[in-house]
Write a protein that holds these residues in place. Structure first.
Motif, PDB file in Angstrom:
ATOM      1  N   PHE A  88       0.152 -12.128  -2.138  1.00 15.41           N
ATOM      2  CA  PHE A  88       1.562 -12.130  -1.738  1.00 15.41           C
ATOM      3  C   PHE A  88       2.468 -11.641  -2.869  1.00 15.41           C
ATOM      4  O   PHE A  88       3.684 -11.814  -2.800  1.00 15.41           O
ATOM      5  N   ASP A  89       1.892 -11.035  -3.901  1.00 17.25           N
ATOM      6  CA  ASP A  89       2.652 -10.695  -5.106  1.00 17.25           C
ATOM      7  C   ASP A  89       2.989  -9.213  -5.147  1.00 17.25           C
ATOM      8  O   ASP A  89       2.984  -8.521  -4.125  1.00 17.25           O
ATOM      9  N   GLU A  90       3.269  -8.728  -6.355  1.00 19.35           N
ATOM     10  CA  GLU A  90       3.717  -7.340  -6.517  1.00 19.35           C
ATOM     11  C   GLU A  90       2.650  -6.311  -6.166  1.00 19.35           C
ATOM     12  O   GLU A  90       2.938  -5.110  -6.068  1.00 19.35           O
ATOM     13  N   ALA A  91       1.411  -6.756  -5.949  1.00 24.00           N
ATOM     14  CA  ALA A  91       0.353  -5.831  -5.535  1.00 24.00           C
ATOM     15  C   ALA A  91       0.396  -5.541  -4.032  1.00 24.00           C
ATOM     16  O   ALA A  91      -0.225  -4.581  -3.563  1.00 24.00           O
ATOM     17  N   SER A  92       1.124  -6.336  -3.263  1.00 28.28           N
ATOM     18  CA  SER A  92       1.099  -6.184  -1.806  1.00 28.28           C
ATOM     19  C   SER A  92       1.709  -4.875  -1.300  1.00 28.28           C
ATOM     20  O   SER A  92       1.199  -4.311  -0.323  1.00 28.28           O
ATOM     21  N   PRO A  93       2.777  -4.324  -1.904  1.00 30.90           N
ATOM     22  CA  PRO A  93       3.276  -3.040  -1.388  1.00 30.90           C
ATOM     23  C   PRO A  93       2.231  -1.930  -1.416  1.00 30.90           C
ATOM     24  O   PRO A  93       2.150  -1.124  -0.483  1.00 30.90           O
ATOM     25  N   ALA A  94       1.435  -1.872  -2.470  1.00 34.27           N
ATOM     26  CA  ALA A  94       0.408  -0.828  -2.564  1.00 34.27           C
ATOM     27  C   ALA A  94      -0.615  -0.970  -1.449  1.00 34.27           C
ATOM     28  O   ALA A  94      -1.088   0.030  -0.895  1.00 34.27           O
ATOM     29  N   PHE A  95      -0.958  -2.215  -1.100  1.00 34.32           N
ATOM     30  CA  PHE A  95      -1.905  -2.436  -0.010  1.00 34.32           C
ATOM     31  C   PHE A  95      -1.351  -1.882   1.298  1.00 34.32           C
ATOM     32  O   PHE A  95      -2.031  -1.142   2.017  1.00 34.32           O
ATOM     33  N   PHE A  96      -0.112  -2.239   1.622  1.00 36.33           N
ATOM     34  CA  PHE A  96       0.444  -1.821   2.903  1.00 36.33           C
ATOM     35  C   PHE A  96       0.689  -0.314   2.951  1.00 36.33           C
ATOM     36  O   PHE A  96       0.510   0.308   4.002  1.00 36.33           O
ATOM     37  N   ARG A  97       1.081   0.265   1.833  1.00 32.21           N
ATOM     38  CA  ARG A  97       1.280   1.717   1.833  1.00 32.21           C
ATOM     39  C   ARG A  97      -0.032   2.451   2.100  1.00 32.21           C
ATOM     40  O   ARG A  97      -0.124   3.306   2.974  1.00 32.21           O
ATOM     41  N   GLN A  98      -1.071   2.107   1.344  1.00 32.08           N
ATOM     42  CA  GLN A  98      -2.335   2.814   1.477  1.00 32.08           C
ATOM     43  C   GLN A  98      -2.972   2.572   2.839  1.00 32.08           C
ATOM     44  O   GLN A  98      -3.463   3.504   3.493  1.00 32.08           O
ATOM     45  N   SER A  99      -2.951   1.331   3.289  1.00 31.56           N
ATOM     46  CA  SER A  99      -3.592   1.015   4.569  1.00 31.56           C
ATOM     47  C   SER A  99      -2.879   1.704   5.725  1.00 31.56           C
ATOM     48  O   SER A  99      -3.525   2.244   6.635  1.00 31.56           O
ATOM     49  N   MET A 100      -1.553   1.717   5.704  1.00 28.39           N
ATOM     50  CA  MET A 100      -0.819   2.353   6.796  1.00 28.39           C
ATOM     51  C   MET A 100      -1.017   3.866   6.790  1.00 28.39           C
ATOM     52  O   MET A 100      -1.176   4.490   7.854  1.00 28.39           O
ATOM     53  N   GLU A 101      -0.996   4.474   5.631  1.00 33.14           N
ATOM     54  CA  GLU A 101      -1.208   5.922   5.571  1.00 33.14           C
ATOM     55  C   GLU A 101      -2.590   6.281   6.106  1.00 33.14           C
ATOM     56  O   GLU A 101      -2.747   7.241   6.872  1.00 33.14           O
ATOM     57  N   ASN A 102      -3.600   5.500   5.732  1.00 31.27           N
ATOM     58  CA  ASN A 102      -4.955   5.775   6.213  1.00 31.27           C
ATOM     59  C   ASN A 102      -5.075   5.552   7.721  1.00 31.27           C
ATOM     60  O   ASN A 102      -5.690   6.352   8.437  1.00 31.27           O
ATOM     61  N   LEU A 103      -4.492   4.481   8.220  1.00 28.42           N
ATOM     62  CA  LEU A 103      -4.577   4.177   9.648  1.00 28.42           C
ATOM     63  C   LEU A 103      -3.810   5.194  10.490  1.00 28.42           C
ATOM     64  O   LEU A 103      -4.289   5.627  11.546  1.00 28.42           O
ATOM     65  N   LEU A 104      -2.629   5.581  10.040  1.00 29.52           N
ATOM     66  CA  LEU A 104      -1.860   6.574  10.795  1.00 29.52           C
ATOM     67  C   LEU A 104      -2.568   7.920  10.824  1.00 29.52           C
ATOM     68  O   LEU A 104      -2.573   8.611  11.850  1.00 29.52           O
ATOM     69  N   ARG A 105      -3.181   8.279   9.716  1.00 28.98           N
ATOM     70  CA  ARG A 105      -3.917   9.546   9.665  1.00 28.98           C
ATOM     71  C   ARG A 105      -5.086   9.524  10.649  1.00 28.98           C
ATOM     72  O   ARG A 105      -5.298  10.469  11.422  1.00 28.98           O
ATOM     73  N   ALA A 106      -5.839   8.420  10.645  1.00 32.67           N
ATOM     74  CA  ALA A 106      -6.982   8.301  11.558  1.00 32.67           C
ATOM     75  C   ALA A 106      -6.514   8.249  13.006  1.00 32.67           C
ATOM     76  O   ALA A 106      -7.122   8.854  13.890  1.00 32.67           O
ATOM     77  N   GLY A 107      -5.426   7.534  13.253  1.00 32.87           N
ATOM     78  CA  GLY A 107      -4.913   7.427  14.612  1.00 32.87           C
ATOM     79  C   GLY A 107      -4.400   8.738  15.156  1.00 32.87           C
ATOM     80  O   GLY A 107      -4.632   9.092  16.318  1.00 32.87           O
ATOM     81  N   GLN A 108      -3.694   9.488  14.314  1.00 35.24           N
ATOM     82  CA  GLN A 108      -3.185  10.791  14.752  1.00 35.24           C
ATOM     83  C   GLN A 108      -4.336  11.747  15.050  1.00 35.24           C
ATOM     84  O   GLN A 108      -4.318  12.469  16.059  1.00 35.24           O
ATOM     85  N   LYS A 109      -5.345  11.741  14.203  1.00 38.02           N
ATOM     86  CA  LYS A 109      -6.501  12.617  14.417  1.00 38.02           C
ATOM     87  C   LYS A 109      -7.209  12.272  15.729  1.00 38.02           C
ATOM     88  O   LYS A 109      -7.705  13.166  16.443  1.00 38.02           O
ATOM     89  N   ALA A 110      -7.233  10.980  16.076  1.00 37.40           N
ATOM     90  CA  ALA A 110      -7.920  10.538  17.295  1.00 37.40           C
ATOM     91  C   ALA A 110      -7.052  10.664  18.541  1.00 37.40           C
ATOM     92  O   ALA A 110      -7.529  10.423  19.650  1.00 37.40           O
ATOM     93  N   GLY A 111      -5.788  11.026  18.379  1.00 37.30           N
ATOM     94  CA  GLY A 111      -4.900  11.148  19.526  1.00 37.30           C
ATOM     95  C   GLY A 111      -4.432   9.816  20.088  1.00 37.30           C
ATOM     96  O   GLY A 111      -4.083   9.718  21.275  1.00 37.30           O
ATOM     97  N   VAL A 112      -4.381   8.783  19.239  1.00 37.80           N
ATOM     98  CA  VAL A 112      -3.918   7.466  19.672  1.00 37.80           C
ATOM     99  C   VAL A 112      -2.453   7.556  20.094  1.00 37.80           C
ATOM    100  O   VAL A 112      -1.633   8.188  19.431  1.00 37.80           O
ATOM    101  N   GLY A 113      -2.098   6.896  21.198  1.00 37.53           N
ATOM    102  CA  GLY A 113      -0.751   7.018  21.738  1.00 37.53           C
ATOM    103  C   GLY A 113       0.178   5.855  21.463  1.00 37.53           C
ATOM    104  O   GLY A 113       1.358   5.891  21.853  1.00 37.53           O
ATOM    105  N   HIS A 114      -0.317   4.804  20.792  1.00 37.43           N
ATOM    106  CA  HIS A 114       0.506   3.616  20.568  1.00 37.43           C
ATOM    107  C   HIS A 114      -0.056   2.885  19.352  1.00 37.43           C
ATOM    108  O   HIS A 114      -1.270   2.669  19.257  1.00 37.43           O
ATOM    109  N   PHE A 115       0.812   2.517  18.427  1.00 42.93           N
ATOM    110  CA  PHE A 115       0.399   1.827  17.203  1.00 42.93           C
ATOM    111  C   PHE A 115       1.251   0.569  17.084  1.00 42.93           C
ATOM    112  O   PHE A 115       2.468   0.633  17.070  1.00 42.93           O
TER     113      PHE A 115
END
Length: 245
Positions: free
Chosen positions: A63-90
């Motif tokens: 829950f500390d100052e390391a948490s922004p990096a987690f959410f940034r990296q995880s969201m970028e990776n998930l959005l990239r995978a979702g867009q490639k797969a043609g996902v219509g709702h996130f």
């Protein structure tokens, strides 16, 4: 519909998977234990393949100052995978009032997660929930000793994890909101009062002392963590939840 539930083996995720599958959908849980890593990206393309909806219920390990990096990296990776797969709702799960407590690293990190989602390429929904009933013990443990629990008088509106999961599943099965759906428990308590109720229900002899400097929630101003007029109220009352444990 097919759902890729990332973080689908956790407290909320497992209940979302169960709810969606009971409704006739195909909800597949994904987590590190199933070979999916949101930080390295391992397994994400396979998890997203064929999915109509991604439900992201992963959480930062701190829950500390390391948490922004987690959410940034995880969201970028998930959005990239979702867009490639043609996902219509996130869909992501966030916190009621999260954008009104900039003093907390974790809350700023969750706002960052929301911002990345809203600026991303996939139609989205954000479900913001009040504090989980299941987390009250953890909150008390942060500022407790053998005789006393110190808690601030911060107003909160606790909600049961099952009610959160039901709301997330309902939103995920619907059309993208392109906005925020707020959910809250049916009752507002001050956190110190909630601590006293919890200890009394368990015949725990410790004393709750009101201390507005104690713990993470001491940084919260006013009633920003409670549901406002636009919040949907969940049915489970705290006393009933306690009695069921």
């Amino acid at each position: 519909m097919k759902f890729a539930v990332i973080g689908g083996t956790g407290l909320i995720g497992s209940k979302v998977v169960e709810k969606l599958n009971a409704g006739g959908h195909e909800a597949v849980p994904h987590s590190k234990s199933t070979g999916v890593d949101v930080i390295t990206g391992e397994g994400l393309e396979n998890a997203a393949a064929g999915a109509d909806v991604i439900v992201n219920l992963t959480n930062s390990p701190t829950f500390d100052e390391a948490s922004p990096a987690f959410f940034r990296q995880s969201m970028e990776n998930l959005l990239r995978a979702g867009q490639k797969a043609g996902v219509g709702h996130f869909v992501v799960l966030s916190i009621v009032g999260v954008d009104q407590v900039p003093e907390l690293d974790y809350y700023r990190a969750k706002v960052l997660q929301e911002d990345i989602l809203t600026a991303g390429p996939i139609p989205y929904s954000i479900v913001r929930a009040t504090q989980f009933m299941e987390f009250v013990d953890a909150v008390m443990s942060w500022t407790a000793d053998a005789a006393t629990v110190r808690l601030p008088a911060t107003p909160i509106q606790p909600i049961a994890a099952q009610d959160v999961a039901d709301a997330v599943a309902a939103v995920a099965a619907g059309e993208p909101l392109r906005g925020i759906h707020n959910i809250a428990g049916p009752e507002v308590f001050s956190l110190d009062e909630l601590g006293r109720i919890t200890l009394a229900a368990r015949s725990d002899g410790r004393t709750v002392t009101t201390d507005d400097t104690a713990g993470m929630f001491a940084a919260v101003r006013g009633d920003v963590l409670t549901g406002k007029d636009d919040a949907s109220l969940a049915p489970t009352r705290y006393a009933d939840w306690l009695a069921s444990r």
